[in-house]
Design a protein around this motif. Structure first.
Motif, PDB file in Angstrom:
ATOM      1  N   GLU A 120       0.927  -1.293  -0.004  1.00 19.12           N
ATOM      2  CA  GLU A 120       0.015   0.125   0.010  1.00 19.12           C
ATOM      3  C   GLU A 120       0.974   1.114  -0.089  1.00 19.12           C
ATOM      4  O   GLU A 120       1.318   1.479   1.030  1.00 19.12           O
ATOM      5  CB  GLU A 120      -0.811   0.072   1.185  1.00 19.12           C
ATOM      6  CG  GLU A 120      -2.096  -1.198   1.163  1.00 19.12           C
ATOM      7  CD  GLU A 120      -3.226  -0.649   2.033  1.00 19.12           C
ATOM      8  OE1 GLU A 120      -3.988   0.083   1.745  1.00 19.12           O
ATOM      9  OE2 GLU A 120      -3.270  -1.172   3.006  1.00 19.12           O
ATOM     10  N   LYS A 168      -2.041  -0.108  -4.666  1.00 17.68           N
ATOM     11  CA  LYS A 168      -2.703  -0.947  -3.544  1.00 17.68           C
ATOM     12  C   LYS A 168      -2.853  -2.136  -3.963  1.00 17.68           C
ATOM     13  O   LYS A 168      -3.546  -2.797  -5.165  1.00 17.68           O
ATOM     14  CB  LYS A 168      -3.947  -0.392  -3.216  1.00 17.68           C
ATOM     15  CG  LYS A 168      -4.723  -0.816  -2.198  1.00 17.68           C
ATOM     16  CD  LYS A 168      -6.066  -0.032  -1.520  1.00 17.68           C
ATOM     17  CE  LYS A 168      -7.122  -1.065  -1.395  1.00 17.68           C
ATOM     18  NZ  LYS A 168      -8.362  -0.125  -1.229  1.00 17.68           N
ATOM     19  N   TRP A 169      -2.047  -3.287  -3.762  1.00 18.77           N
ATOM     20  CA  TRP A 169      -2.275  -4.588  -4.066  1.00 18.77           C
ATOM     21  C   TRP A 169      -2.067  -5.642  -2.966  1.00 18.77           C
ATOM     22  O   TRP A 169      -1.283  -5.620  -2.065  1.00 18.77           O
ATOM     23  CB  TRP A 169      -1.016  -5.020  -5.194  1.00 18.77           C
ATOM     24  CG  TRP A 169      -1.164  -6.235  -5.770  1.00 18.77           C
ATOM     25  CD1 TRP A 169      -1.624  -6.738  -6.648  1.00 18.77           C
ATOM     26  CD2 TRP A 169      -0.383  -7.457  -5.081  1.00 18.77           C
ATOM     27  NE1 TRP A 169      -1.458  -8.101  -7.224  1.00 18.77           N
ATOM     28  CE2 TRP A 169      -0.526  -8.825  -5.760  1.00 18.77           C
ATOM     29  CE3 TRP A 169       0.382  -7.497  -4.066  1.00 18.77           C
ATOM     30  CZ2 TRP A 169      -0.134  -9.937  -5.345  1.00 18.77           C
ATOM     31  CZ3 TRP A 169       1.022  -8.859  -3.793  1.00 18.77           C
ATOM     32  CH2 TRP A 169       0.581  -9.919  -4.523  1.00 18.77           C
ATOM     33  N   SER A 170      -2.983  -6.632  -3.133  1.00 13.06           N
ATOM     34  CA  SER A 170      -2.693  -7.877  -2.194  1.00 13.06           C
ATOM     35  C   SER A 170      -3.329  -9.039  -3.108  1.00 13.06           C
ATOM     36  O   SER A 170      -4.417  -8.962  -3.716  1.00 13.06           O
ATOM     37  CB  SER A 170      -3.532  -7.597  -0.915  1.00 13.06           C
ATOM     38  OG  SER A 170      -3.587  -8.909  -0.163  1.00 13.06           O
ATOM     39  N   ARG A 217      -9.414  -3.301   7.457  1.00 13.57           N
ATOM     40  CA  ARG A 217      -8.147  -4.298   7.442  1.00 13.57           C
ATOM     41  C   ARG A 217      -7.834  -5.418   8.499  1.00 13.57           C
ATOM     42  O   ARG A 217      -7.210  -6.262   8.201  1.00 13.57           O
ATOM     43  CB  ARG A 217      -6.794  -3.426   7.037  1.00 13.57           C
ATOM     44  CG  ARG A 217      -6.776  -2.918   5.559  1.00 13.57           C
ATOM     45  CD  ARG A 217      -5.999  -1.780   5.648  1.00 13.57           C
ATOM     46  NE  ARG A 217      -5.864  -0.724   4.320  1.00 13.57           N
ATOM     47  CZ  ARG A 217      -6.564  -0.006   3.874  1.00 13.57           C
ATOM     48  NH1 ARG A 217      -7.397   0.450   4.909  1.00 13.57           N
ATOM     49  NH2 ARG A 217      -6.690   0.781   2.994  1.00 13.57           N
ATOM     50  N   ILE A 245       0.414  -4.562   4.725  1.00 13.80           N
ATOM     51  CA  ILE A 245      -0.936  -4.205   5.191  1.00 13.80           C
ATOM     52  C   ILE A 245      -1.167  -4.319   6.796  1.00 13.80           C
ATOM     53  O   ILE A 245      -1.064  -5.423   7.203  1.00 13.80           O
ATOM     54  CB  ILE A 245      -2.058  -5.283   4.516  1.00 13.80           C
ATOM     55  CG1 ILE A 245      -1.529  -5.236   2.944  1.00 13.80           C
ATOM     56  CG2 ILE A 245      -3.471  -4.754   4.557  1.00 13.80           C
ATOM     57  CD1 ILE A 245      -2.636  -4.762   2.166  1.00 13.80           C
TER      58      ILE A 245
END
Length: 274
Positions: A220, A225-227, A251, A264
């Motif tokens: 992030e 913004k990646w997961s 989260r 995160i």
């Protein structure tokens, strides 16, 4: 791996201003604190967890929400943490719901009765902490002479292996005359929003969820913004909007599986209504 372990208790306050077109004037500037996914059975560090509780208290919110998963599997996990979480208070009340882990569905029980007793104990713990646990019901909250409806449902997941204990019809019972009210829904699993809320309940202005933990892993930064959780959940962290309906996915406060977080961080949300 020390970075991952350290991340487990690195609480971040996310301050979010939500512009909600139907918000009654009296609720403008109202502050809501949301936490989710405590997973008390995973905690090992009391001081670290308590730092997070102090951060929650510092937000001085008018209203507080917990959106499910207080334990991993069994109510016994909660006993050591009750006193601490009972310190989360708000003048307009603390309201909570159950998450998929709270039912004890992922462990075996000697009998059906034992499993039911486990859930009854958990409900009692919410009450002892001063949290109003909402089981497919709604309450009308008043602030400076204006009302809004808060709806809280049991776990409802759109994915095949998650139970649908949530019952929106039951939660809405008696609301017919109040349909014009501004409405906030607490629903643990964000997949519920696309699957049912947006389709069948267009009057719900704001839905608050948790459940994904942002997979406790991702990136992030301002431009990314990646997961990996995004391949399972379309809405997985932060704020989403479709037409007049909005969703916020917390989260998570705790952790499950590996004892940590990378990228995160655990979240305390402070929502200001506008």
């Amino acid at each position: 791996s020390r970075g991952i372990m350290k991340g487990a208790y690195d609480y971040r306050v996310h301050k979010v201003e939500l512009y909600l077109p139907n918000l009654p004037d009296a609720f403008e500037g109202l502050k809501i604190v949301q936490i989710s996914d405590v997973h008390s059975g995973s905690f090992t560090d009391k001081d670290a967890v308590y730092k997070g509780i102090q951060l929650i208290k510092e937000q001085n919110a008018d209203l507080a929400f917990f959106t499910g998963d207080f334990v991993n599997n069994k109510t016994d996990e909660a006993y050591d943490w009750m006193e601490m979480f009972a310190e989360m208070k708000a003048p307009m009340g603390v309201y909570s719901i159950l998450g998929n882990h709270d039912y004890g569905d992922y462990v075996s029980w000697p009998s059906d009765m034992a499993k039911r007793a486990n859930l009854e104990k958990l409900k009692a713990i919410h009450a002892e902490m001063g949290w109003k646990l909402m089981m497919n019901e709604h309450v009308v909250l008043n602030h400076q002479g204006q009302d809004f409806a808060l709806i809280g449902i049991e776990n409802w997941g759109a994915k095949a292996n998650f139970p649908k204990y949530g019952d929106m019809q039951k939660a809405y019972a008696g609301m017919e005359a109040k349909q014009g009210l501004f409405q906030i829904l607490l629903s643990h699993d964000p997949s519920h929003w696309d699957a049912q809320v947006r389709k069948a309940y267009p009057n719900i202005d704001l839905t608050l969820s948790g459940h994904t933990h942002g997979m406790q892993f991702g990136i992030e930064i301002p431009w990314l913004k990646w997961s990996p959780v995004q391949y399972l959940y379309k809405q997985w962290a932060g704020h989403y909007q479709e037409n007049n309906q909005q969703l916020y996915v917390n989260r998570g406060y705790g952790f499950l599986g590996y004892p940590g977080r990378l990228g995160i961080m655990p979240e305390i949300t402070l929502i200001e209504l506008a």
